[in-house]
Design a protein around this motif. Sequence first.
Motif, short mmCIF file in Angstrom:
data_model
loop_
_atom_site.label_atom_id
_atom_site.label_comp_id
_atom_site.label_asym_id
_atom_site.label_seq_id
_atom_site.Cartn_x
_atom_site.Cartn_y
_atom_site.Cartn_z
N LYS A 48 32.04 41.01 47.14
CA LYS A 48 31.54 41.53 45.97
C LYS A 48 32.45 42.74 45.72
CE LYS A 48 28.10 44.49 45.63
NZ LYS A 48 28.63 45.94 45.18
N GLU A 51 36.06 41.63 44.21
CA GLU A 51 36.13 41.05 42.89
C GLU A 51 37.03 41.80 41.83
OE1 GLU A 51 32.20 40.01 41.80
OE2 GLU A 51 31.90 38.30 43.52
N PRO A 52 36.58 43.22 41.79
CA PRO A 52 37.27 44.12 40.86
C PRO A 52 38.77 44.11 40.93
CG PRO A 52 35.65 45.20 41.76
CD PRO A 52 35.49 43.98 42.38
N ALA A 54 40.66 41.88 42.61
CA ALA A 54 41.38 40.80 42.29
C ALA A 54 41.53 40.32 40.92
CB ALA A 54 40.27 39.31 42.76
N LYS A 55 40.42 40.66 40.20
CA LYS A 55 40.64 40.89 38.60
C LYS A 55 41.70 41.69 38.23
CE LYS A 55 37.86 41.51 34.30
NZ LYS A 55 36.66 41.69 33.66
N ARG A 56 41.79 42.95 38.77
CA ARG A 56 42.70 43.86 38.43
C ARG A 56 44.13 43.23 38.58
NH1 ARG A 56 42.73 50.40 39.81
NH2 ARG A 56 44.40 50.79 38.71
N GLY A 58 45.17 40.27 38.82
CA GLY A 58 45.43 39.16 38.12
C GLY A 58 44.99 37.69 39.07
N LYS A 60 42.98 34.94 40.54
CA LYS A 60 41.80 33.87 39.71
C LYS A 60 41.18 33.27 40.96
CE LYS A 60 43.62 33.05 35.37
NZ LYS A 60 43.27 34.07 34.58
N ASN A 61 39.76 33.07 41.19
CA ASN A 61 39.21 32.44 42.09
C ASN A 61 39.44 32.97 43.49
OD1 ASN A 61 38.12 30.59 40.20
ND2 ASN A 61 39.93 29.36 40.05
#
Length: 103
Positions: A48, A51-52, A54-56, A58, A60-61
């Motif tokens: 959990k 996740e932020p 990975a998003k930051r 870029g 994906k999955n």
Amino acid sequence: MSFEKFAKVVCGIDDLQADAHFSSQFNLISHKGKLLCDHVGRVESLKKDFEPVAKRLGIKNADLPWENATVRSPDYREYYSGALKSMVEQRYAADIERFGYEF
């Protein structure tokens, strides 16, 4: 060596002398009491908390596999006797306070 004996030995080593694995985690990510990073994740909620990140970045999955997991009680407090609890609370007071752990 039992966990209790190991923890007592570690509690007797101050951060200036301790290997990075045993020093205050807050000391590793701060300088003069100021946090040097903008996100801190926990091993116990790594999927959990990643996740932020990975998003930051870029990504994906992003899936972090859980490898070499120990099968034991998820509540770390069960491993501490009253005396050991006091030693750990004192030794790692900064980590406990700043990262929201509690006994």
